[in-house]
Design a protein around this motif. Structure first.
Motif, PDB file in Angstrom:
ATOM      1  N   ARG A 176     -12.504   8.850   3.532  1.00 33.24           N
ATOM      2  CA  ARG A 176     -13.240   8.480   2.320  1.00 33.24           C
ATOM      3  C   ARG A 176     -14.694   8.132   2.643  1.00 33.24           C
ATOM      4  NH1 ARG A 176     -11.636   3.039  -0.512  1.00 33.24           N
ATOM      5  NH2 ARG A 176     -12.891   2.333   1.258  1.00 33.24           N
ATOM      6  N   ASP A 177     -14.888   7.326   3.697  1.00 35.65           N
ATOM      7  CA  ASP A 177     -16.252   6.931   4.063  1.00 35.65           C
ATOM      8  C   ASP A 177     -17.073   8.143   4.477  1.00 35.65           C
ATOM      9  OD1 ASP A 177     -15.465   4.368   3.545  1.00 35.65           O
ATOM     10  OD2 ASP A 177     -15.284   3.757   5.650  1.00 35.65           O
ATOM     11  N   ARG A 178     -16.434   9.045   5.198  1.00 36.01           N
ATOM     12  CA  ARG A 178     -17.135  10.247   5.655  1.00 36.01           C
ATOM     13  C   ARG A 178     -17.566  11.097   4.463  1.00 36.01           C
ATOM     14  NH1 ARG A 178     -16.161  14.317   9.593  1.00 36.01           N
ATOM     15  NH2 ARG A 178     -17.717  15.922   9.204  1.00 36.01           N
ATOM     16  N   ILE A 179     -16.682  11.295   3.518  1.00 35.69           N
ATOM     17  CA  ILE A 179     -16.989  12.112   2.335  1.00 35.69           C
ATOM     18  C   ILE A 179     -18.139  11.509   1.547  1.00 35.69           C
ATOM     19  CG2 ILE A 179     -16.090  12.886   0.111  1.00 35.69           C
ATOM     20  CD1 ILE A 179     -13.310  13.040   1.529  1.00 35.69           C
ATOM     21  N   LEU A 180     -18.060  10.201   1.278  1.00 33.74           N
ATOM     22  CA  LEU A 180     -19.076   9.555   0.462  1.00 33.74           C
ATOM     23  C   LEU A 180     -20.409   9.454   1.199  1.00 33.74           C
ATOM     24  CD1 LEU A 180     -16.903   6.720  -1.163  1.00 33.74           C
ATOM     25  CD2 LEU A 180     -17.591   8.912  -2.152  1.00 33.74           C
ATOM     26  N   SER A 181     -20.372   9.250   2.532  1.00 31.40           N
ATOM     27  CA  SER A 181     -21.621   9.139   3.295  1.00 31.40           C
ATOM     28  C   SER A 181     -22.398  10.443   3.300  1.00 31.40           C
ATOM     29  CB  SER A 181     -21.323   8.693   4.735  1.00 31.40           C
ATOM     30  OG  SER A 181     -20.651   9.719   5.450  1.00 31.40           O
ATOM     31  N   GLU A 182     -21.704  11.577   3.159  1.00 29.65           N
ATOM     32  CA  GLU A 182     -22.367  12.876   3.131  1.00 29.65           C
ATOM     33  C   GLU A 182     -22.669  13.340   1.704  1.00 29.65           C
ATOM     34  OE1 GLU A 182     -20.401  15.796   5.513  1.00 29.65           O
ATOM     35  OE2 GLU A 182     -20.166  14.461   7.232  1.00 29.65           O
ATOM     36  N   SER A 183     -22.542  12.408   0.754  1.00 29.94           N
ATOM     37  CA  SER A 183     -22.857  12.696  -0.662  1.00 29.94           C
ATOM     38  C   SER A 183     -22.038  13.854  -1.217  1.00 29.94           C
ATOM     39  CB  SER A 183     -24.364  12.980  -0.832  1.00 29.94           C
ATOM     40  OG  SER A 183     -25.130  11.888  -0.384  1.00 29.94           O
ATOM     41  N   ILE A 184     -20.782  13.939  -0.779  1.00 31.18           N
ATOM     42  CA  ILE A 184     -19.870  14.951  -1.308  1.00 31.18           C
ATOM     43  C   ILE A 184     -19.063  14.323  -2.441  1.00 31.18           C
ATOM     44  CG2 ILE A 184     -17.960  16.520  -0.783  1.00 31.18           C
ATOM     45  CD1 ILE A 184     -18.838  16.439   2.136  1.00 31.18           C
ATOM     46  N   PRO A 185     -19.042  14.910  -3.635  1.00 33.69           N
ATOM     47  CA  PRO A 185     -18.248  14.348  -4.727  1.00 33.69           C
ATOM     48  C   PRO A 185     -16.771  14.252  -4.343  1.00 33.69           C
ATOM     49  CG  PRO A 185     -19.737  16.047  -5.545  1.00 33.69           C
ATOM     50  CD  PRO A 185     -19.789  16.108  -4.054  1.00 33.69           C
ATOM     51  N   LEU A 186     -16.144  13.142  -4.694  1.00 34.41           N
ATOM     52  CA  LEU A 186     -14.738  12.900  -4.370  1.00 34.41           C
ATOM     53  C   LEU A 186     -13.954  12.659  -5.662  1.00 34.41           C
ATOM     54  CD1 LEU A 186     -12.350  12.202  -2.458  1.00 34.41           C
ATOM     55  CD2 LEU A 186     -13.245   9.858  -2.395  1.00 34.41           C
ATOM     56  N   VAL A 187     -12.852  13.384  -5.818  1.00 31.51           N
ATOM     57  CA  VAL A 187     -11.945  13.188  -6.950  1.00 31.51           C
ATOM     58  C   VAL A 187     -10.597  12.755  -6.380  1.00 31.51           C
ATOM     59  CG1 VAL A 187     -10.782  14.251  -8.922  1.00 31.51           C
ATOM     60  CG2 VAL A 187     -13.125  14.928  -8.347  1.00 31.51           C
ATOM     61  N   MET A 188     -10.103  11.617  -6.819  1.00 30.69           N
ATOM     62  CA  MET A 188      -8.801  11.129  -6.384  1.00 30.69           C
ATOM     63  C   MET A 188      -7.788  11.415  -7.483  1.00 30.69           C
ATOM     64  SD  MET A 188      -7.255   9.426  -3.844  1.00 30.69           S
ATOM     65  CE  MET A 188      -8.339   8.226  -3.063  1.00 30.69           C
ATOM     66  N   THR A 189      -6.691  12.095  -7.121  1.00 28.47           N
ATOM     67  CA  THR A 189      -5.625  12.335  -8.091  1.00 28.47           C
ATOM     68  C   THR A 189      -4.514  11.328  -7.843  1.00 28.47           C
ATOM     69  OG1 THR A 189      -4.632  13.999  -6.616  1.00 28.47           O
ATOM     70  CG2 THR A 189      -6.138  14.786  -8.317  1.00 28.47           C
ATOM     71  N   ILE A 190      -3.990  10.748  -8.923  1.00 30.06           N
ATOM     72  CA  ILE A 190      -2.964   9.715  -8.806  1.00 30.06           C
ATOM     73  C   ILE A 190      -1.817  10.018  -9.768  1.00 30.06           C
ATOM     74  CG2 ILE A 190      -4.682   7.984  -8.148  1.00 30.06           C
ATOM     75  CD1 ILE A 190      -4.478   6.829 -10.955  1.00 30.06           C
ATOM     76  N   HIS A 191      -0.679   9.385  -9.516  1.00 29.95           N
ATOM     77  CA  HIS A 191       0.498   9.578 -10.357  1.00 29.95           C
ATOM     78  C   HIS A 191       0.723   8.391 -11.292  1.00 29.95           C
ATOM     79  CE1 HIS A 191       1.772  13.012  -7.785  1.00 29.95           C
ATOM     80  NE2 HIS A 191       1.164  12.307  -6.849  1.00 29.95           N
ATOM     81  N   ASP A 192       0.162   7.249 -10.943  1.00 32.19           N
ATOM     82  CA  ASP A 192       0.284   6.028 -11.744  1.00 32.19           C
ATOM     83  C   ASP A 192      -0.996   5.860 -12.550  1.00 32.19           C
ATOM     84  OD1 ASP A 192       0.604   3.559 -12.836  1.00 32.19           O
ATOM     85  OD2 ASP A 192       0.679   2.454 -10.935  1.00 32.19           O
ATOM     86  N   GLY A 193      -0.903   6.066 -13.852  1.00 37.74           N
ATOM     87  CA  GLY A 193      -2.084   6.029 -14.697  1.00 37.74           C
ATOM     88  C   GLY A 193      -2.412   4.667 -15.269  1.00 37.74           C
ATOM     89  N   LYS A 194      -1.901   3.605 -14.666  1.00 38.21           N
ATOM     90  CA  LYS A 194      -2.181   2.258 -15.180  1.00 38.21           C
ATOM     91  C   LYS A 194      -3.657   1.921 -14.993  1.00 38.21           C
ATOM     92  CE  LYS A 194       2.466   0.468 -14.328  1.00 38.21           C
ATOM     93  NZ  LYS A 194       3.284  -0.535 -13.593  1.00 38.21           N
ATOM     94  N   ALA A 195      -4.182   1.222 -16.002  1.00 32.82           N
ATOM     95  CA  ALA A 195      -5.608   0.902 -15.985  1.00 32.82           C
ATOM     96  C   ALA A 195      -5.986   0.068 -14.773  1.00 32.82           C
ATOM     97  CB  ALA A 195      -5.990   0.155 -17.268  1.00 32.82           C
ATOM     98  N   GLU A 196      -5.085  -0.821 -14.331  1.00 36.89           N
ATOM     99  CA  GLU A 196      -5.390  -1.674 -13.178  1.00 36.89           C
ATOM    100  C   GLU A 196      -5.610  -0.841 -11.911  1.00 36.89           C
ATOM    101  OE1 GLU A 196      -2.857  -1.995 -15.159  1.00 36.89           O
ATOM    102  OE2 GLU A 196      -3.051  -3.943 -16.181  1.00 36.89           O
ATOM    103  N   ARG A 197      -4.758   0.174 -11.728  1.00 31.00           N
ATOM    104  CA  ARG A 197      -4.866   1.004 -10.535  1.00 31.00           C
ATOM    105  C   ARG A 197      -6.132   1.856 -10.566  1.00 31.00           C
ATOM    106  NH1 ARG A 197      -5.254   1.455  -5.575  1.00 31.00           N
ATOM    107  NH2 ARG A 197      -4.704   3.463  -4.639  1.00 31.00           N
ATOM    108  N   ILE A 198      -6.462   2.409 -11.732  1.00 31.67           N
ATOM    109  CA  ILE A 198      -7.671   3.211 -11.859  1.00 31.67           C
ATOM    110  C   ILE A 198      -8.910   2.352 -11.590  1.00 31.67           C
ATOM    111  CG2 ILE A 198      -9.086   4.561 -13.449  1.00 31.67           C
ATOM    112  CD1 ILE A 198      -6.497   5.422 -14.834  1.00 31.67           C
ATOM    113  N   ALA A 199      -8.928   1.136 -12.164  1.00 35.61           N
ATOM    114  CA  ALA A 199     -10.059   0.235 -11.943  1.00 35.61           C
ATOM    115  C   ALA A 199     -10.185  -0.135 -10.467  1.00 35.61           C
ATOM    116  CB  ALA A 199      -9.888  -1.028 -12.789  1.00 35.61           C
ATOM    117  N   GLU A 200      -9.048  -0.321  -9.790  1.00 37.58           N
ATOM    118  CA  GLU A 200      -9.057  -0.658  -8.365  1.00 37.58           C
ATOM    119  C   GLU A 200      -9.697   0.454  -7.541  1.00 37.58           C
ATOM    120  OE1 GLU A 200      -5.808  -1.612  -4.798  1.00 37.58           O
ATOM    121  OE2 GLU A 200      -5.177  -1.574  -6.910  1.00 37.58           O
TER     122      GLU A 200
END
Length: 542
Positions: A176-200
């Motif tokens: 994650r740090d490597r991707i963001l440090s190189e300014s590469i857009p990151l999309v995380m796919t999740i199975h739990d759509g609870k607002a708390e998890r998305i906010a986290e």
């Protein structure tokens, strides 16, 4: 079943090899599936391969050239097509290899890296993105995803949350740090759509989150939007505004990536070309900045037209550099030969540019033992110097130059000082040090300016760094400086003045007369060494 075969091909291509045991197990499992669904053609094909092909050496290594023909045949059997002949298999593999290396008719499509353990999902996403002119890379583990970051240079990365839960926390954080440090857009796919998890996830720095299952139209629009943003940001932080070539920082990052892949044996090798334009003698003002800028633009345009898709053109130490993953010296020379014709044509079309403009280049291939990238750059620069000394308009290959034909790579360090202690101290240090910025050196000394300028030390094919004291008997440093510049110019001589702390006026005069640097006495000899390392870059850029 067809998707299953395609997913397996994607998975196995990420590995250096598979074992025969894995291949047999895969065919056994596929046979059960074929029998279950009464796919008699596929089942018959698998039984034939199990009986006739494998010798049951479970630890035998099968490389891609070995196992791919069998899976392509299996794919044909499942789809109802006739199995490919050996010749057709070889042609298919050759076509794919050529597409990987250089397909000038294919547009520069963005690449999306999908890191997800679900092969069915990956295959579906690949087919979806293919329909929207987006290439995909597949990784089934976080570690493989990190490796592909270097080899694919993705415009966007999609990571499934589940794969991070299965990996070590430090590995996932590194990715994650490597991707963001190189300014590469990151999309995380999740199975739990609870607002708390998305906010986290948002709080942790993840830019985009998608909840599975998601609407495919929304997915495609999001990907295309983020790729556009990625390209804009990348252009701002990595590209030279004038030419569109990569800047030095970007080139150094790419060199490190190539070196890591080469050292890990995930890249067969790479080559580097250092390139400079040649100024004809008829050009009265070779330092006209407007002309230089326009020449740089034309040179980059010519190389961009002729280079392989994966090659990178950039700026490095005052010269242009071409990085060619998988390319050999001969491959790069072929590219530059074509680029030279294109460059000449572009120059002839522009009345603002003098005719007869050409360029010279030096090409070096990384050594088999994964030598440091700076050494490969050094070899390419050495080949470029040889090309320039041969009159220009030459592409010199480092490996093709015999020891007799190569220029003497030794730098001559000349110490001119009337203080015997200073001469002996510097001579002792640099004789023991043996190199300046990796280049071997020879040390010569003179006790005054007159013996220096009248000495038999100059050779036009050698490179010199001179430490010149300002105040000496018989002839002082300023007069010696003027004599050297008037007689020999500055194409292969860098001069650093040695001066006292109160010599500000003398320093200004020396710099105006052609000195490149100055050092204040008393000095630390190690600091002098570090300064001369930097002066070497100046010498190499002349």
């Amino acid at each position: 079943m067809l998707n299953q075969v395609e997913a397996t091909i994607l998975e196995w291509r990420q590995r250096p090899y598979i074992t025969e045991q894995e291949l047999i197990r895969y065919f056994d499992q596929f046979l059960e599936t074929a029998d279950k669904f009464e796919r008699t053609d596929a089942a018959s094909f698998i039984r034939h391969r199990l009986e006739r092909v494998f010798d049951r050496k479970i630890n035998k290594k099968w490389f891609e050239d070995d196992w791919l023909p069998h899976l392509l045949d299996l794919k044909g059997a499942v789809s109802g097509d006739q199995p490919l002949s050996p010749r057709e298999v070889r042609q298919t593999m050759q076509n794919e290899a050529e597409l990987k290396m250089n397909d000038l008719t294919v547009p520069d499509l963005p690449v999306v890296l999908i890191v997800d353990p679900d092969t069915t999902y990956q295959t579906d996403m690949k087919q979806l993105l293919d329909q929207h002119a987006v290439q995909t890379g597949i990784a089934l583990t976080v570690q493989k995803g990190i490796e592909l970051l270097d080899s694919m240079n993705p415009a966007l990365v999609i990571v499934d949350e589940q794969i991070c839960e299965e990996a070590e926390e430090t590995v996932c954080k590194e990715a994650r740090d490597r991707i963001l440090s190189e300014s590469i857009p990151l999309v995380m796919t999740i199975h739990d759509g609870k607002a708390e998890r998305i906010a986290e996830l948002y709080d942790s720095g993840v830019p985009d989150v998608l909840v599975k299952p998601f609407d495919k139209r929304v997915f495609v629009s999001l990907i295309q939007n983020r790729i556009r943003m990625s390209r804009m940001v990348k252009a701002q932080i990595t590209m030279d505004d004038l030419t569109g070539a990569y800047n030095r920082n970007a080139i150094e990052r790419e060199l490190i990536k190539l070196h890591k892949r080469h050292a890990a044996a995930t890249l067969k090798g790479y080559s580097v070309a250092m390139i400079r334009t040649d100024y004809p003698e008829t050009n009265k003002d070779p330092y006209d900045y407007q002309v230089n800028d326009l020449l740089s633009v034309k040179l980059v345009e010519a190389i961009m037209r002729e280079k392989w898709k994966q090659d990178l053109i950039g700026m490095y130490k005052g010269k242009f550099v071409l990085l060619s993953p998988e390319g050999t010296e001969q491959d790069v020379k072929a590219v530059l030969d074509r680029a030279e014709d294109t460059f000449t044509a572009l120059i002839d079309q522009d009345d603002a540019l003098p005719s007869g403009m050409t360029f010279s280049a030096g090409v070096a291939e990384a050594g088999e033992e994964a030598e440091p990238p700076k050494k490969t750059i050094f070899h390419a620069e050495k080949a470029l110097r040889l090309a320039k000394r041969r009159g220009g308009r030459t592409i010199s290959l480092y490996s093709m130059e015999s020891k007799q034909d190569q220029v003497n790579d030794e730098i001559v360090l000349i110490i001119v000082d009337d203080d015997r202690v200073v001469r002996e101290m510097l001579t002792h240090h640099f004789t023991k040090r043996k190199v300046i910025a990796g280049r071997p050196l020879m040390v010569k000394t003179y006790p005054d300016g007159l013996s220096f300028v009248e000495g038999d030390w100059y050779e036009k094919d050698r490179q010199f760094i001179v430490l010149l004291d300002g105040i000496m008997p018989k002839m002082d440093g300023i007069e010696a400086l003027q004599r050297v510049r008037n007689e020999y110019g500055q194409s292969n001589i860098v001069i650093s003045m040695l001066t006292g702390r109160k010599g500000d006026r003398e320093v200004a005069r020396a710099l105006s007369l052609g000195a490149d640097d100055y050092m204040v006495k008393p000095f630390n000899v190690r600091e002098v060494g570090a300064r001369l390392d930097r002066l070497f870059e100046r010498l190499n850029a002349l």
